[in-house]
Design a protein around this motif. Structure first.
Motif, PDB file in Angstrom:
ATOM      1  N   ARG A 238       0.835  -1.213   0.000  1.00  0.00           N
ATOM      2  CA  ARG A 238       0.000   0.000   0.000  1.00  0.00           C
ATOM      3  C   ARG A 238       0.864   1.256   0.000  1.00  0.00           C
ATOM      4  N   GLN A 239       1.927   1.248   0.782  1.00  0.00           N
ATOM      5  CA  GLN A 239       2.830   2.397   0.825  1.00  0.00           C
ATOM      6  C   GLN A 239       3.540   2.592  -0.514  1.00  0.00           C
ATOM      7  N   ILE A 240       3.998   1.486  -1.089  1.00  0.00           N
ATOM      8  CA  ILE A 240       4.676   1.555  -2.381  1.00  0.00           C
ATOM      9  C   ILE A 240       3.716   2.079  -3.443  1.00  0.00           C
ATOM     10  N   ALA A 241       2.474   1.587  -3.423  1.00  0.00           N
ATOM     11  CA  ALA A 241       1.473   2.020  -4.401  1.00  0.00           C
ATOM     12  C   ALA A 241       1.202   3.513  -4.269  1.00  0.00           C
ATOM     13  N   HIS A 242       1.092   3.984  -3.030  1.00  0.00           N
ATOM     14  CA  HIS A 242       0.843   5.411  -2.801  1.00  0.00           C
ATOM     15  C   HIS A 242       2.020   6.247  -3.298  1.00  0.00           C
ATOM     16  N   ARG A 243       3.219   5.807  -2.998  1.00  0.00           N
ATOM     17  CA  ARG A 243       4.421   6.543  -3.423  1.00  0.00           C
ATOM     18  C   ARG A 243       4.541   6.565  -4.942  1.00  0.00           C
ATOM     19  N   ALA A 244       4.308   5.412  -5.566  1.00  0.00           N
ATOM     20  CA  ALA A 244       4.415   5.325  -7.024  1.00  0.00           C
ATOM     21  C   ALA A 244       3.340   6.165  -7.706  1.00  0.00           C
ATOM     22  N   ARG A 245       2.124   6.129  -7.180  1.00  0.00           N
ATOM     23  CA  ARG A 245       1.038   6.912  -7.774  1.00  0.00           C
ATOM     24  C   ARG A 245       1.330   8.403  -7.677  1.00  0.00           C
ATOM     25  N   ARG A 246       1.843   8.827  -6.533  1.00  0.00           N
ATOM     26  CA  ARG A 246       2.179  10.246  -6.364  1.00  0.00           C
ATOM     27  C   ARG A 246       3.279  10.658  -7.334  1.00  0.00           C
ATOM     28  N   HIS A 247       4.265   9.788  -7.505  1.00  0.00           N
ATOM     29  CA  HIS A 247       5.382  10.046  -8.429  1.00  0.00           C
ATOM     30  C   HIS A 247       4.872  10.150  -9.863  1.00  0.00           C
ATOM     31  N   VAL A 248       4.024   9.219 -10.258  1.00  0.00           N
ATOM     32  CA  VAL A 248       3.499   9.211 -11.632  1.00  0.00           C
ATOM     33  C   VAL A 248       2.577  10.398 -11.873  1.00  0.00           C
ATOM     34  N   ASP A 249       1.697  10.688 -10.909  1.00  0.00           N
ATOM     35  CA  ASP A 249       0.746  11.791 -11.071  1.00  0.00           C
ATOM     36  C   ASP A 249       1.458  13.130 -11.246  1.00  0.00           C
ATOM     37  N   ALA A 250       2.624  13.269 -10.628  1.00  0.00           N
ATOM     38  CA  ALA A 250       3.373  14.526 -10.741  1.00  0.00           C
ATOM     39  C   ALA A 250       4.012  14.684 -12.110  1.00  0.00           C
ATOM     40  N   ARG A 251       4.099  13.584 -12.875  1.00  0.00           N
ATOM     41  CA  ARG A 251       4.815  13.621 -14.151  1.00  0.00           C
ATOM     42  C   ARG A 251       3.936  13.305 -15.368  1.00  0.00           C
ATOM     43  N   ARG A 252       2.766  12.742 -15.152  1.00  0.00           N
ATOM     44  CA  ARG A 252       1.900  12.394 -16.275  1.00  0.00           C
ATOM     45  C   ARG A 252       1.157  13.639 -16.740  1.00  0.00           C
ATOM     46  N   PRO A 253       0.603  13.611 -17.970  1.00  0.00           N
ATOM     47  CA  PRO A 253      -0.210  14.742 -18.429  1.00  0.00           C
ATOM     48  C   PRO A 253      -1.334  15.042 -17.451  1.00  0.00           C
ATOM     49  N   ARG A 254      -1.643  16.329 -17.295  1.00  0.00           N
ATOM     50  CA  ARG A 254      -2.639  16.737 -16.297  1.00  0.00           C
ATOM     51  C   ARG A 254      -4.044  16.251 -16.633  1.00  0.00           C
ATOM     52  N   GLU A 255      -4.336  16.083 -17.915  1.00  0.00           N
ATOM     53  CA  GLU A 255      -5.666  15.629 -18.313  1.00  0.00           C
ATOM     54  C   GLU A 255      -5.550  14.644 -19.465  1.00  0.00           C
ATOM     55  N   ALA A 256      -6.517  13.745 -19.540  1.00  0.00           N
ATOM     56  CA  ALA A 256      -6.552  12.805 -20.662  1.00  0.00           C
ATOM     57  C   ALA A 256      -7.075  13.555 -21.891  1.00  0.00           C
ATOM     58  N   VAL A 257      -6.336  13.460 -22.992  1.00  0.00           N
ATOM     59  CA  VAL A 257      -6.720  14.146 -24.223  1.00  0.00           C
ATOM     60  C   VAL A 257      -7.370  13.137 -25.156  1.00  0.00           C
ATOM     61  N   SER A 258      -8.512  13.481 -25.700  1.00  0.00           N
ATOM     62  CA  SER A 258      -9.237  12.558 -26.560  1.00  0.00           C
ATOM     63  C   SER A 258      -8.452  12.277 -27.831  1.00  0.00           C
ATOM     64  N   PRO A 259      -8.650  11.088 -28.429  1.00  0.00           N
ATOM     65  CA  PRO A 259      -7.961  10.782 -29.691  1.00  0.00           C
ATOM     66  C   PRO A 259      -8.238  11.809 -30.781  1.00  0.00           C
ATOM     67  N   SER A 260      -9.469  12.343 -30.829  1.00  0.00           N
ATOM     68  CA  SER A 260      -9.800  13.307 -31.883  1.00  0.00           C
ATOM     69  C   SER A 260      -9.012  14.604 -31.717  1.00  0.00           C
ATOM     70  N   ARG A 261      -8.862  15.061 -30.476  1.00  0.00           N
ATOM     71  CA  ARG A 261      -8.067  16.274 -30.236  1.00  0.00           C
ATOM     72  C   ARG A 261      -6.597  16.010 -30.539  1.00  0.00           C
ATOM     73  N   THR A 262      -6.125  14.838 -30.141  1.00  0.00           N
ATOM     74  CA  THR A 262      -4.729  14.506 -30.424  1.00  0.00           C
ATOM     75  C   THR A 262      -4.485  14.441 -31.920  1.00  0.00           C
ATOM     76  N   ARG A 263      -5.425  13.832 -32.656  1.00  0.00           N
ATOM     77  CA  ARG A 263      -5.282  13.751 -34.120  1.00  0.00           C
ATOM     78  C   ARG A 263      -5.242  15.135 -34.747  1.00  0.00           C
ATOM     79  N   ALA A 264      -6.077  16.051 -34.250  1.00  0.00           N
ATOM     80  CA  ALA A 264      -6.097  17.406 -34.794  1.00  0.00           C
ATOM     81  C   ALA A 264      -4.747  18.096 -34.587  1.00  0.00           C
ATOM     82  N   VAL A 265      -4.180  17.942 -33.388  1.00  0.00           N
ATOM     83  CA  VAL A 265      -2.867  18.527 -33.110  1.00  0.00           C
ATOM     84  C   VAL A 265      -1.803  17.874 -33.981  1.00  0.00           C
ATOM     85  N   LEU A 266      -1.911  16.560 -34.128  1.00  0.00           N
ATOM     86  CA  LEU A 266      -0.940  15.821 -34.935  1.00  0.00           C
ATOM     87  C   LEU A 266      -0.993  16.258 -36.398  1.00  0.00           C
TER      88      LEU A 266
END
Length: 298
Positions: free
Chosen positions: A151-179
């Motif tokens: 549980r401690q490892i999971a909490h630490r890993a989640r906090r680490h990942v959340d600090a580095r992952r994109p702030r919001e999930a971007v839809s495939p259609s929006r990503t395609r438009a940017v691409l």
């Protein structure tokens, strides 16, 4: 295994094979190593009395995770000697992967790179808990830790990942438009168009593996990345074609020189601008971009 299609052990393994591959791939970022892990998993599973196994899926996932952990620790030494940045191996995926938001995010190049910053045990715990919904007790038995420690490892890993992952999930259609905007600007060498679609602190990473020419360090900043892209397009010295594709469940580009695949470019999008460009040129990592690899979280 095809000679024993009615064997219960084989049937169970085949039924869960795509899941086991996905577990190993999310742990390792390498399809070749994931396939090796599946071979090792099968060898151990073949020696098990299947009739005594209460939950075959959980048992197989446990074997696969343990073998992945062993390989991940060995891969760390290999990566230390790797020439230039190491990027996950891109996989051509079916449209249904892109439609599964949870799966598409869990295998996205952006998240896979974040997972590279975790320790092997943290990565195993995070992947099993966050992607596959495995219970803490089962994870504890898999990684050889107490449930409280997991549980401690999971909490630490989640906090680490959340600090580095994109702030919001971007839809495939929006990503395609940017691409599409990026592709159009790059092909026409439109400097203004590139600067408009790239975030000011965009990071460009290229993986040539010492086989293909690639920047040995990440390139940071829109101006530098634009100069690099425009210069590379101008110096291609061959007929360059760029086509949209879907790798790791997300829109991407495949680049060809004189009809031969030169590389695959994935991206990270935030607020409708590109914050990360990941270009895989290493030929050893381009073996799965022309035929679909089935992935699943279930």
């Amino acid at each position: 295994m095809s000679d024993h299609a009615t064997d219960p052990a084989t049937e169970a393994f085949v039924a869960h094979r795509n899941l086991l591959f996905t577990v190993a791939y999310e742990m390792l970022g390498s399809a070749a190593d994931a396939e090796d892990v599946l071979q090792e998993t099968w060898l151990r599973w073949a020696g098990v009395d299947v009739g005594q196994v209460r939950d075959q899926r959980a048992y197989l996932v446990r074997i696969t995770t343990r073998q992945s952990l062993n390989r991940l620790r060995a891969m760390r030494r290999r990566k230390e000697a790797y020439v230039g940045p190491w990027l996950p191996e891109p996989l051509l995926t079916a449209p249904d992967v892109a439609c599964d938001v949870e799966l598409a995010e869990s295998v996205s190049m952006a998240l896979m790179l974040v997972l590279e910053t975790l320790s092997p045990t943290e990565r195993a715990v995070f992947v099993l808990r966050e992607a596959f919904g495995v219970g803490y007790d089962e994870i504890a038995a898999t990684v050889g830790k107490s449930p409280a420690a997991v549980r401690q490892i999971a909490h630490r890993a989640r906090r680490h990942v959340d600090a580095r992952r994109p702030r919001e999930a971007v839809s495939p259609s929006r990503t395609r438009a940017v691409l599409e905007s990026f592709q159009r600007a790059a092909e026409t060498r439109d400097l203004r168009g590139l600067l408009d679609v790239l975030a000011p602190e965009v990071v460009f990473m290229a993986d040539g593996g010492g086989v293909k020419q690639a920047a040995l360090r990440p390139i940071i900043g829109a101006d530098k990345v634009v100069r690099m892209i425009v210069g590379s397009v101008g110096k291609a010295g061959a007929a360059l074609t760029v086509a949209p594709t879907v790798v790791n469940g997300n829109p991407a580009l495949v680049l060809r020189l004189d009809g031969e695949i030169d590389g695959v470019m994935a991206l990270r999008v935030e607020d409708d601008r590109i914050t990360g460009l990941y270009y895989v040129r290493n030929p050893e990592k381009l073996t799965r971009v022309e035929s679909e690899t089935p992935l699943t979280l279930r």
